[in-house]
Structures are given as structure tokens and as C-alpha cells.
Design a protein around this motif. Structure first.
Motif, PDB file in Angstrom:
ATOM      1  N   GLY A 195     -34.131  17.516  26.078  1.00 25.59           N
ATOM      2  CA  GLY A 195     -34.100  16.980  27.435  1.00 25.59           C
ATOM      3  C   GLY A 195     -34.537  15.534  27.568  1.00 25.59           C
ATOM      4  O   GLY A 195     -34.192  14.871  28.537  1.00 25.59           O
ATOM      5  N   ALA A 196     -35.299  15.017  26.600  1.00 21.81           N
ATOM      6  CA  ALA A 196     -35.773  13.634  26.679  1.00 21.81           C
ATOM      7  C   ALA A 196     -34.671  12.682  26.215  1.00 21.81           C
ATOM      8  O   ALA A 196     -34.261  12.715  25.050  1.00 21.81           O
ATOM      9  CB  ALA A 196     -37.024  13.454  25.827  1.00 21.81           C
ATOM     10  N   SER A 197     -34.190  11.844  27.112  1.00 21.95           N
ATOM     11  CA  SER A 197     -33.045  10.983  26.800  1.00 21.95           C
ATOM     12  C   SER A 197     -33.387   9.896  25.781  1.00 21.95           C
ATOM     13  O   SER A 197     -32.516   9.406  25.075  1.00 21.95           O
ATOM     14  CB  SER A 197     -32.516  10.332  28.080  1.00 21.95           C
ATOM     15  OG  SER A 197     -33.526   9.555  28.706  1.00 21.95           O
ATOM     16  N   LEU A 198     -34.664   9.510  25.677  1.00 23.04           N
ATOM     17  CA  LEU A 198     -35.053   8.429  24.775  1.00 23.04           C
ATOM     18  C   LEU A 198     -34.894   8.809  23.309  1.00 23.04           C
ATOM     19  O   LEU A 198     -34.395   8.029  22.503  1.00 23.04           O
ATOM     20  CB  LEU A 198     -36.507   8.021  25.044  1.00 23.04           C
ATOM     21  CG  LEU A 198     -36.781   7.255  26.336  1.00 23.04           C
ATOM     22  CD1 LEU A 198     -38.278   7.042  26.502  1.00 23.04           C
ATOM     23  CD2 LEU A 198     -36.059   5.913  26.316  1.00 23.04           C
ATOM     24  N   ASP A 199     -35.327  10.008  22.944  1.00 21.70           N
ATOM     25  CA  ASP A 199     -35.327  10.408  21.539  1.00 21.70           C
ATOM     26  C   ASP A 199     -34.801  11.817  21.303  1.00 21.70           C
ATOM     27  O   ASP A 199     -34.910  12.339  20.193  1.00 21.70           O
ATOM     28  CB  ASP A 199     -36.749  10.296  20.964  1.00 21.70           C
ATOM     29  CG  ASP A 199     -37.785  10.965  21.860  1.00 21.70           C
ATOM     30  OD1 ASP A 199     -37.401  11.820  22.680  1.00 21.70           O
ATOM     31  OD2 ASP A 199     -38.969  10.628  21.750  1.00 21.70           O
ATOM     32  N   ARG A 200     -34.253  12.442  22.354  1.00 13.62           N
ATOM     33  CA  ARG A 200     -33.655  13.786  22.270  1.00 13.62           C
ATOM     34  C   ARG A 200     -34.649  14.873  21.868  1.00 13.62           C
ATOM     35  O   ARG A 200     -34.267  15.926  21.352  1.00 13.62           O
ATOM     36  CB  ARG A 200     -32.461  13.807  21.304  1.00 13.62           C
ATOM     37  CG  ARG A 200     -31.428  12.748  21.570  1.00 13.62           C
ATOM     38  CD  ARG A 200     -30.982  12.731  23.031  1.00 13.62           C
ATOM     39  NE  ARG A 200     -30.283  13.955  23.419  1.00 13.62           N
ATOM     40  CZ  ARG A 200     -29.961  14.275  24.674  1.00 13.62           C
ATOM     41  NH1 ARG A 200     -30.333  13.471  25.653  1.00 13.62           N
ATOM     42  NH2 ARG A 200     -29.310  15.376  24.927  1.00 13.62           N
TER      43      ARG A 200
END
Length: 271
Positions: free
Chosen positions: A128-133
């Protein structure tokens, strides 16, 4: 606030203070704390904003999460962009304040009477975290219907699958349950074999079945102690339908109806 039939915890006065501090006393209200259609991105080409003001807003909201688990996910998501915040990130933060403007008195209700059993819920948002997946862990623990502990945090490793992300989240929840069990023993309460509700059946199979468990060598060894806890009957993993998993509130954004349902289910009310 103490009442005859329970205790109500609300930071409504603090909400009024921060709304006034950041100039949100006369804005339109929002129905949810975060829009579902607009995920947060790094936005490298976006217009920069005052980082000091952005961090001040995030710090104020972080303090509010002590009684407002319903904004914890979006506040943690916004906190990841404090180094170089952009207009798009500030827009999301402003949305949180607009939501607070419409729900200033929302708080946690702790009824005086039973039930008084320890239960927990765990969930994750895969990649869910777009920065580092990396995936997001969500978990909450209840004494009866009383929310006593909750967490929302980004996992430290990139999960290879939804099941692995759920497994890591279950580990975190298990650790918190064991800590609560030990604390309650000091007060004469024995809550061994605590139910941990999870909506991923594959994770339950890995925890309970040694054959499945042997096929997860890519998961760090320290994560495998949850199987020992299950075998020693310190915990028991129980399948629950996704719609009933209240830990969902701590992992992602929702539309109005789902958001309101989770808020009520987690024990938040307006008094």
C-alpha cells in the motif's frame, strides 16, 4: 469524562484549538478523513509548501491519534512526506482538518459493565505504500467492546504476497496481545488462548500447519514464533469475513458508508 455507566475519552477541546491554530474554523466539512480515489504519491514535480507548517500540522494530528484511531492511517501516511512536502500532500492534511471540523466531539466509549474478554483483530494493506511498495500493518486489541490498543505502521520489509503481508501483521498483533496478557496477569486476569481475528485463511494455515510453515523460509526466522504461540495456546487464530474486520480502519481509506461502519464497530461515539 466519567459517567455512571462508563468513561468517555475525547480530545474535543484540543480539536477546537488546532482548528483555530491552523485556520480551519470556517471551512466546509468532509465526510471522511481521506479520499479513496486519490492515493498519495511522492509527486516530485509538485509545488513545494512550507515544511515547518506541514510538520507542525502533522505533529498536532499525531497527538490527536491517542483518542482518534479513525484518523491514524491517513496521519501516518501524510507523515511520510514531511521531508519535502508538496501541495498535493498538504491537500490531504487539510482534508483531515475538514473532517475534524465536522466531527469535533467523536471519542472512545468504555462501558462499565461486561463482557471483559481479550480479543484482537489484525489486517494489512498489501504493497500500500506508494514510495517503496511496502505493506501497511493494522491491528487493534479489545477488552470486550473496549478498544485498548491499536497500531498502524509500515512494514520494514517488502512482502512477496498478500499472505506474507498478513503474516507479518499477525506477528505484530500477537506480540501486542502477549504484552497485554502479561500486564493483565498482574491484576489477576488470565486471558490465555486469546482470539486473534484475521481475514486471510492462508495465513491461518501457515501458522497452524507445519507443512505449510516449512514453505515460508523466505520470511525471517523471528516471524515464526507466532506458530509457537499458537501451539502453546497463548493465542488462537480465527477466520473472520473481511467486512467484519475492524482492523481494516487502520490500513486504508474508505468510502463514507464503510468508514462510518468501522468507526462505530471500533467503539467510537459522539457524546
Amino acid at each position: 469524562m466519567a459517567k455512571k455507566d462508563g468513561i468517555f475519552i475525547s480530545q474535543d477541546k484540543y480539536v477546537e484549538e488546532i482548528l483555530k491554530k491552523f485556520g480551519f474554523t470556517k471551512v466546509k466539512t468532509a465526510s471522511t478523513s481521506m479520499e479513496t480515489q486519490k492515493p498519495m504519491l511522492k509527486d516530485e514535480d509538485g509545488e513545494e509548501v512550507d515544511a515547518y507548517m506541514y510538520r507542525s500540522m502533522i505533529g498536532s494530528l499525531m497527538y490527536l491519534t491517542f483518542s482518534r484511531p479513525n484518523i491514524m492511517f491517513v496521519v501516518c501516511a501524510c507523515a511520510r512526506y514531511q521531508v519535502n512536502p508538496k501541495v498535493s500532500h498538504l491537500h490531504v492534511v487539510k482534508g483531515i482538518f475538514r473532517y475534524l471540523k465536522g466531527q469535533p466531539k467523536l471519542g472512545l466509549w468504555y462501558p462499565k459493565y461486561p463482557p471483559f474478554d481479550l480479543v484482537a483483530y489484525t489486517d494489512s494493506d498489501y504493497a500500500g505504500a506508494s514510495l517503496d511498495r511496502k505493506s501497511t500493518t493494522g491491528g487493534c486489541q479489545f477488552l470486550g467492546c473496549r478498544l485498548i490498543s491499536w497500531e498502524c505502521k509500515k512494514q520494514i520489509v517488502v512482502a512477496n504476497s498478500t499472505t506474507e503481508a498478513e503474516y507479518v501483521a499477525a506477528l505484530s498483533c500477537c506480540g501486542q496481545v502477549l504484552w497485554i496478557q502479561n500486564q493483565l496477569l498482574d491484576y489477576g486476569y488470565n486471558f490465555m488462548h486469546t482470539k486473534i481475528f484475521i481475514d486471510n485463511n492462508n495465513t491461518i494455515c501457515i501458522i497452524k500447519n507445519p507443512i505449510f510453515h516449512s514453505k515460508t523460509n523466505h520470511i525471517e526466522i523471528r516471524h515464526h514464533f507466532i506458530r509457537d504461540c499458537n501451539e502453546k495456546k497463548l493465542i488462537q487464530m480465527v477466520k473472520i469475513h473481511t467486512d467484519k474486520n475492524v482492523a481494516d480502519l487502520l490500513t486504508k481509506a474508505f468510502d463514507v458508508s464503510r468508514f462510518q461502519y468501522l468507526i462505530v464497530s471500533i467503539g467510537m461515539v459522539n457524546l
